[in-house]
Design a protein around this motif. Structure first.
Motif, PDB file in Angstrom:
ATOM      1  N   GLN A 554       0.844  -1.176   0.000  1.00 10.83           N
ATOM      2  CA  GLN A 554       0.000   0.000   0.000  1.00 10.83           C
ATOM      3  C   GLN A 554       0.890   1.240   0.000  1.00 10.83           C
ATOM      4  O   GLN A 554       1.723   1.424   0.884  1.00 10.83           O
ATOM      5  N   LYS A 555       0.698   2.085  -1.006  1.00  7.02           N
ATOM      6  CA  LYS A 555       1.515   3.285  -1.113  1.00  7.02           C
ATOM      7  C   LYS A 555       1.184   4.233   0.029  1.00  7.02           C
ATOM      8  O   LYS A 555       0.023   4.605   0.224  1.00  7.02           O
ATOM      9  N   PRO A 556       2.179   4.637   0.840  1.00  3.60           N
ATOM     10  CA  PRO A 556       1.885   5.561   1.934  1.00  3.60           C
ATOM     11  C   PRO A 556       1.512   6.942   1.390  1.00  3.60           C
ATOM     12  O   PRO A 556       2.133   7.449   0.452  1.00  3.60           O
ATOM     13  N   LEU A 557       0.493   7.518   1.982  1.00  2.57           N
ATOM     14  CA  LEU A 557       0.052   8.837   1.559  1.00  2.57           C
ATOM     15  C   LEU A 557       1.010   9.892   2.084  1.00  2.57           C
ATOM     16  O   LEU A 557       1.534   9.785   3.199  1.00  2.57           O
ATOM     17  N   SER A 558       1.250  10.908   1.283  1.00  2.18           N
ATOM     18  CA  SER A 558       2.103  12.004   1.701  1.00  2.18           C
ATOM     19  C   SER A 558       1.366  12.871   2.711  1.00  2.18           C
ATOM     20  O   SER A 558       0.129  12.822   2.808  1.00  2.18           O
ATOM     21  N   PRO A 559       2.090  13.684   3.507  1.00  5.13           N
ATOM     22  CA  PRO A 559       1.385  14.601   4.419  1.00  5.13           C
ATOM     23  C   PRO A 559       0.395  15.501   3.697  1.00  5.13           C
ATOM     24  O   PRO A 559      -0.675  15.791   4.233  1.00  5.13           O
ATOM     25  N   ALA A 560       0.740  15.933   2.476  1.00 11.07           N
ATOM     26  CA  ALA A 560      -0.199  16.782   1.735  1.00 11.07           C
ATOM     27  C   ALA A 560      -1.476  16.026   1.405  1.00 11.07           C
ATOM     28  O   ALA A 560      -2.579  16.588   1.456  1.00 11.07           O
ATOM     29  N   GLU A 561      -1.357  14.734   1.051  1.00 10.77           N
ATOM     30  CA  GLU A 561      -2.546  13.931   0.774  1.00 10.77           C
ATOM     31  C   GLU A 561      -3.369  13.666   2.025  1.00 10.77           C
ATOM     32  O   GLU A 561      -4.560  13.384   1.936  1.00 10.77           O
ATOM     33  N   MET A 562      -2.736  13.761   3.168  1.00 11.07           N
ATOM     34  CA  MET A 562      -3.457  13.624   4.440  1.00 11.07           C
ATOM     35  C   MET A 562      -4.010  14.950   4.923  1.00 11.07           C
ATOM     36  O   MET A 562      -4.571  15.030   6.020  1.00 11.07           O
ATOM     37  N   GLY A 563      -3.854  16.018   4.136  1.00  9.40           N
ATOM     38  CA  GLY A 563      -4.372  17.323   4.516  1.00  9.40           C
ATOM     39  C   GLY A 563      -3.402  18.176   5.293  1.00  9.40           C
ATOM     40  O   GLY A 563      -3.792  19.225   5.830  1.00  9.40           O
ATOM     41  N   ILE A 564      -2.114  17.794   5.350  1.00  6.34           N
ATOM     42  CA  ILE A 564      -1.106  18.541   6.107  1.00  6.34           C
ATOM     43  C   ILE A 564      -0.155  19.168   5.090  1.00  6.34           C
ATOM     44  O   ILE A 564       0.759  18.511   4.578  1.00  6.34           O
ATOM     45  N   THR A 565      -0.398  20.400   4.744  1.00  6.82           N
ATOM     46  CA  THR A 565       0.459  21.094   3.775  1.00  6.82           C
ATOM     47  C   THR A 565       1.560  21.887   4.450  1.00  6.82           C
ATOM     48  O   THR A 565       2.652  22.016   3.900  1.00  6.82           O
ATOM     49  N   THR A 566       1.313  22.460   5.640  1.00  9.06           N
ATOM     50  CA  THR A 566       2.320  23.181   6.416  1.00  9.06           C
ATOM     51  C   THR A 566       2.224  22.745   7.864  1.00  9.06           C
ATOM     52  O   THR A 566       1.294  22.037   8.264  1.00  9.06           O
ATOM     53  N   TYR A 567       3.203  23.176   8.649  1.00  2.00           N
ATOM     54  CA  TYR A 567       3.225  22.775  10.048  1.00  2.00           C
ATOM     55  C   TYR A 567       2.033  23.335  10.826  1.00  2.00           C
ATOM     56  O   TYR A 567       1.641  22.786  11.854  1.00  2.00           O
ATOM     57  N   THR A 568       1.422  24.406  10.323  1.00  2.00           N
ATOM     58  CA  THR A 568       0.275  24.978  11.028  1.00  2.00           C
ATOM     59  C   THR A 568      -0.957  24.081  10.958  1.00  2.00           C
ATOM     60  O   THR A 568      -1.905  24.288  11.718  1.00  2.00           O
ATOM     61  N   ASP A 569      -0.954  23.080  10.053  1.00  2.00           N
ATOM     62  CA  ASP A 569      -2.092  22.167   9.962  1.00  2.00           C
ATOM     63  C   ASP A 569      -2.069  21.090  11.041  1.00  2.00           C
ATOM     64  O   ASP A 569      -3.035  20.326  11.179  1.00  2.00           O
ATOM     65  N   ILE A 570      -0.964  21.001  11.781  1.00  2.00           N
ATOM     66  CA  ILE A 570      -0.886  20.063  12.892  1.00  2.00           C
ATOM     67  C   ILE A 570      -1.718  20.604  14.048  1.00  2.00           C
ATOM     68  O   ILE A 570      -1.584  21.768  14.445  1.00  2.00           O
ATOM     69  N   THR A 571      -2.582  19.771  14.605  1.00  2.00           N
ATOM     70  CA  THR A 571      -3.395  20.160  15.746  1.00  2.00           C
ATOM     71  C   THR A 571      -3.319  19.074  16.811  1.00  2.00           C
ATOM     72  O   THR A 571      -2.837  17.952  16.559  1.00  2.00           O
ATOM     73  N   THR A 572      -3.792  19.418  17.987  1.00  2.00           N
ATOM     74  CA  THR A 572      -3.822  18.421  19.065  1.00  2.00           C
ATOM     75  C   THR A 572      -4.829  17.320  18.784  1.00  2.00           C
ATOM     76  O   THR A 572      -4.768  16.251  19.398  1.00  2.00           O
ATOM     77  N   ALA A 573      -5.747  17.553  17.842  1.00  2.00           N
ATOM     78  CA  ALA A 573      -6.748  16.547  17.527  1.00  2.00           C
ATOM     79  C   ALA A 573      -6.259  15.522  16.506  1.00  2.00           C
ATOM     80  O   ALA A 573      -6.720  14.384  16.505  1.00  2.00           O
ATOM     81  N   ASN A 574      -5.325  15.909  15.606  1.00  2.00           N
ATOM     82  CA  ASN A 574      -4.919  14.994  14.533  1.00  2.00           C
ATOM     83  C   ASN A 574      -3.508  14.471  14.667  1.00  2.00           C
ATOM     84  O   ASN A 574      -3.092  13.617  13.893  1.00  2.00           O
ATOM     85  N   TYR A 575      -2.730  14.976  15.617  1.00  2.00           N
ATOM     86  CA  TYR A 575      -1.319  14.589  15.642  1.00  2.00           C
ATOM     87  C   TYR A 575      -1.135  13.117  16.004  1.00  2.00           C
ATOM     88  O   TYR A 575      -0.256  12.436  15.464  1.00  2.00           O
ATOM     89  N   ALA A 576      -1.969  12.587  16.913  1.00  2.00           N
ATOM     90  CA  ALA A 576      -1.811  11.190  17.315  1.00  2.00           C
ATOM     91  C   ALA A 576      -2.098  10.251  16.147  1.00  2.00           C
ATOM     92  O   ALA A 576      -1.384   9.261  15.930  1.00  2.00           O
ATOM     93  N   GLN A 577      -3.134  10.547  15.355  1.00  2.00           N
ATOM     94  CA  GLN A 577      -3.446   9.720  14.194  1.00  2.00           C
ATOM     95  C   GLN A 577      -2.332   9.785  13.154  1.00  2.00           C
ATOM     96  O   GLN A 577      -1.975   8.767  12.542  1.00  2.00           O
ATOM     97  N   LEU A 578      -1.762  10.983  12.960  1.00  2.00           N
ATOM     98  CA  LEU A 578      -0.682  11.121  11.989  1.00  2.00           C
ATOM     99  C   LEU A 578       0.556  10.348  12.431  1.00  2.00           C
ATOM    100  O   LEU A 578       1.185   9.646  11.629  1.00  2.00           O
TER     101      LEU A 578
END
Length: 908
Positions: A554-578
């Motif tokens: 399975q090809k791993p999705l890039s951070p951009a494909e996961m909706g993370i384009t810059t470091y500001t897209d990291i939140t306390t709600a999504n960091y554990a899943q990432l």
């Protein structure tokens, strides 16, 4: 003449050489009928067919007990013999390498039918067609010449189709009841009506015939009449008028009742199949007679028109058919679809080696009169191989002291007085900006001073130097190995020309030798093509590799494909899943969004400082106070930061909004209001200040930058592993077998196509109980109806076209493994054209063969085109032939000494 061959006591092949005057033996060409019986004692054959001279037929069968037969039959014709050869694989294993193999003669017929007359010569002079007796030995490649669908139905559709006329039906007929039920889209209710009709229950009592004996005359004789008319090759127009002397108006009620029988048997498919075919034959005869005698005078029909009317197809009423699906029906899954694509002519290019002939001049040897000449040709080839290897290793070990620069000076200082190294920092801070930027402020300094005033002995100095020297180990290992191999081969050819006693000069001409091939194009007839769009064609293959070999494809999705384009897209709600998705081991917890600071003013204290934690700022303060009874003051007033507060006996708590203070937050209250004269009372109150602090944006950005850096590095590692695994599995690191790779793709696509075709039943019918019972029958139908060996496919280039690292060689499995969609073109066997068309529109397998397969009204245009190109002749025909010349590396000596002349006219 019948021959029977039993193979390994598992199945038998019964073959019969048909007579030369048989209708299947066109122009006297030998034709053999073959039947496969499994098991050996089975009375009904499982495979039946015909094969003509110099033809090849594919046979395939899968029994309910998983016994399989697959292979080819070839019919060879000699002077007085007709030989049926078989190349068959059989057994219970799908892998041909594990199956039994039979390759030999199945039947030998020694009485040859009369030789047919030669066909008329071809008027095309440019093709140079082969004579009739010439056989083409080997295939080159197959291809399909695709023809587009016609825009409109042909004008003579009345010759190819006929339908039901409800003008003469009653309100209690099956047709009327079905039409009344259709708006409810209740398939079960419609089937129940047909069951009542077939059981002659009310309100259909006495309407179902059930057998030809119950059908009134002369209609019960129409099936035999139909068979005779089809067999008559010299049908005379208008000589057999069975309607003469009969009142044809009395036929209408009986014909309408026959239509009701046909509709019931069409909905309850497979029930009383022989009677359903007989009813179809009766309706065909009635349609032919009605077409011919519906006009005055009677319409003149040609022999071809009558043949078409005898093979006309029933168009089912659009207000009933196809039946609505059950409520449990589901649409096609995986965003895939099936559609009729086109009609194509399947053609085969074949070749045969005819002869060798001299070509251009390769060389000339001249020997003069009285001359002796020796010519020697020497060929020398040599190979040399040399391998050289060199390695170097350097190890440094310091057990105690870490300072290695200026080592001798440090040893001298340590020996004389010892040393203490201290480092001091002055306002040394770090300020973080974006993820790739950090600013250092302040300065630092390092000093070295003696740590003892004692003077050590010379022996101590020498010992310290020796110990430091022994602890620093440097090792260099060099190794050189050479391997040399030399191989030489020499080939010497010597020719001696002796013309010393000759009276004239001698000349020998050497010419290149060319192969002359005859190439032909054979027409195998028209093929109905299906187009299937398969989403993620390698999905099942990838899952199988994961299950069998624990290989993650399975090809791993890039951070951009996961909706993370810059470091500001990291939140306390999504960091554990990432972090979990990218398999990051070290988890950096986010800073707490809020923390608290507190300060207590005890009796007698009027000022204190609350320490705000680093990287936080004050947002809110809660002040709570209690005044002792009898105290000289009844209120507390003060300042927390820049906010004023006042507490009384009635208001003991007050909430203040802070101004984002950092560091030390001052909290102060005014002094006690004591009386001028004694007795004095102390400032008897207690004050608590609780400060809510929020984390700074700089601290959150610092944490986000660290997490973003972690997932970016983890994604790079996973994509490297993915590319490496993909390359290894695709066989890009080695010289793979292209045919093996294509077979891997073919088998995976065949399973996906079969699964997609099976979903047609789920979408059009949707009865899980019926499907579980008939599932083997559906799979067998798909195996027999489709020419899987002629399947072609194309993969899209989607994500690989944007990334060079993800692209692979075309001769590997990479395009298949990473394709998002595959387009498959699948030919249909001509005898199953109408059955498969009916299956695609209704999800039902029609049990009878063509021309007794109906069509739904929506498929009339496609069915008309299929009829116009229907290939009812199983024999191939040669369309074009020509000769080609292929040069070789061989030479031949010309018989004469004359130079060749090429006098062929040039091409225009």
């Amino acid at each position: 003449m019948v021959e029977t061959t039993i193979i390994n006591n598992t199945f038998k092949v019964v073959s019969e050489l048909l007579a030369s005057d048989s209708e299947l033996s066109l122009k006297g060409v030998p034709v053999v009928k073959y039947d496969f019986h499994y098991p050996v004692d089975a009375p009904v054959p499982v495979i039946t067919g015909y094969i003509g001279a110099r033809q090849q037929r594919d046979v395939q069968y899968s029994a309910p007990d998983a016994f399989r037969i697959k292979g080819q039959l070839m019919l060879t014709v000699k002077e007085k013999e007709v030989i049926l050869n078989g190349n068959l694989y059989y057994g219970y294993n799908e892998n041909p390498a594990l199956q039994h193999h039979f390759d030999g003669t199945l039947a030998l017929f020694r009485h040859m039918p009369p030789v047919p007359p030669p066909p008329p010569p071809d008027n095309d002079d440019d093709t140079n067609d082969l004579p009739p007796q010439t056989a083409i030995d080997a295939p080159l490649f197959p291809y399909i010449n695709i023809q587009p669908w016609p825009d409109e139905a042909p004008a003579n559709s009345w010759l190819h189709f006929f339908s039901y006329n409800p003008a003469h039906t009653g309100a209690d007929s099956l047709y009327s009841q079905l039409v009344a039920t259709t708006p409810q889209k209740d398939r079960k209710a419609m089937e129940q009506l047909c069951i009542q009709f077939l059981q002659n229950d009310a309100p259909f009592a006495g309407q179902y015939y059930g057998s030809l004996q119950q059908v009134p005359a002369p209609f019960n004789s129409f099936p035999d009449l139909y068979d005779e008319w089809v067999k008559m090759a010299d049908y005379c127009e208008g000589d057999d008028d069975i309607s003469a002397g009969m009142d044809t108006t009395s036929w209408l009620p009986i014909i309408d009742q026959l239509w009701q029988n046909y509709f019931a048997l069409a909905i309850i498919t497979g029930f009383n199949e022989s009677f359903a075919v007989a009813v179809n034959k009766i309706l065909l005869i009635c349609n032919l007679l009605e077409t011919q005698y519906s006009t005055q005078p009677a319409r003149e029909l040609s022999r071809a028109d009558i043949s078409r009317l005898l093979h006309a197809t029933v168009v089912l009423p659009a207000d009933i058919f196809p039946l609505p699906p059950y409520p449990t029906a589901v649409p096609l899954k995986d965003d895939s679809w099936i559609a009729p694509y086109a009609i194509g002519q399947l053609k085969m290019s074949r070749y045969r080696l005819l002869r060798y002939q001299p070509g251009e001049i390769a060389g000339i040897r001249n020997v003069m009169k009285g001359e002796q000449k020796k010519i020697m040709q020497r060929q020398l080839s040599s190979d040399q191989e040399k391998v050289s290897e060199r390695s170097s290793e350097n190890t440094s070990n310091i057990s105690r002291y870490q300072q290695v620069s200026n080592d001798l000076l440090l040893e001298a200082k340590k020996t004389l007085a010892g040393f203490t190294q201290s480092t001091s920092y002055d306002n040394f801070t770090t300020t973080y900006g974006p993820p790739t930027q950090a600013v250092l402020n302040g300065k630092w300094s390092s000093t070295l001073k003696p740590d003892s005033d004692s003077i050590q002995s010379d022996s101590g100095f020498v010992s310290r130097i020796l110990n430091s020297t022994l602890n620093r180990i440097s090792e260099s290992v060099s190794r050189t190995r050479s391997f040399s191999k030399y191989n030489e081969q020499e080939s010497v050819t010597s020719s001696l020309f002796d013309n010393r006693h000759g009276d004239e000069h001698f000349r020998g001409i050497y010419r290149w030798l060319n192969k002359i091939y005859r190439v032909s194009v054979e027409n195998y007839g028209h093929r109905f093509l299906l187009e299937l769009s398969i989403a993620q064609p390698a999905r099942d293959y990838i899952r199988s590799q994961q299950s069998l070999n624990a290989t993650d494809l399975q090809k791993p999705l890039s951070p951009a494909e996961m909706g993370i384009t810059t470091y500001t897209d990291i939140t306390t709600a999504n960091y554990a899943q990432l972090l979990s998705y990218y398999q990051v081991d070290i988890i950096r917890q986010p800073p707490e969004p809020y923390t608290y600071a507190a300060v207590i003013l005890s009796p007698g204290e009027t000022e204190k400082y609350a320490a705000i934690p680093d990287n936080y700022f004050a947002v809110q303060a809660t002040v709570t106070g209690i005044i002792a009874g009898g105290a000289p003051v009844r209120s507390i007033s003060g300042i927390a930061g820049s906010a004023l507060f006042e507490l009384t006996d009635s208001t003991r708590t007050q909430t203040l909004d802070m101004d984002g203070e950092k560091g030390q937050l001052p909290v102060s209250v005014i002094g006690p209001n004591t009386p001028d004269t004694p007795p004095y009372k102390p400032n008897d109150f207690t004050l608590n200040v609780r400060i809510k602090c929020s984390v700074t944006e700089e601290k959150m950005n610092e944490w986000k930058a660290q997490v973003y850096r972690q997932i970016s590095e983890a994604w790079q590692k996973r994509i490297s592993v993915y590319i490496s695994t993909l390359s290894r599995l695709a066989g890009e690191g080695e010289q793979g077998n292209p045919e093996l790779l294509r077979n891997t793709e073919r088998s995976a696509l065949q399973r996906r196509c079969a699964a997609l075709l099976m979903q047609v039943f789920d979408a059009k019918v949707g009865d899980p109980a019926t499907f579980q019972i008939n599932e083997p029958r559906y799979y067998q139908f798909l195996r027999e109806a489709l020419e899987w060996d002629e399947m072609t496919w194309f993969f899209d280039d989607s994500p690989s076209v944007f990334s060079y690292a993800l692209q692979g060689r075309d001769d590997s499995l990479r395009p298949f493994l990473q394709a998002q969609r595959a387009r498959v073109l699948l030919p249909v066997r001509p005898s199953f054209n109408f059955q498969l068309l009916y299956y695609l529109s209704s999800g039902i397998i029609w049990p009878a063969p063509y021309p007794f397969v109906p069509v739904n009204s929506a498929d009339t245009r496609i069915a008309a085109h299929l009829k116009s190109v229907y290939n009812d002749n199983d024999y191939t025909e040669i369309e074009h032939t020509w000769e080609i010349s292929l040069p070789t590396a061989m030479q031949v000596v010309q018989e004469s000494s004359e130079l060749p002349e090429f006098t062929s006219p040039p091409h225009p």
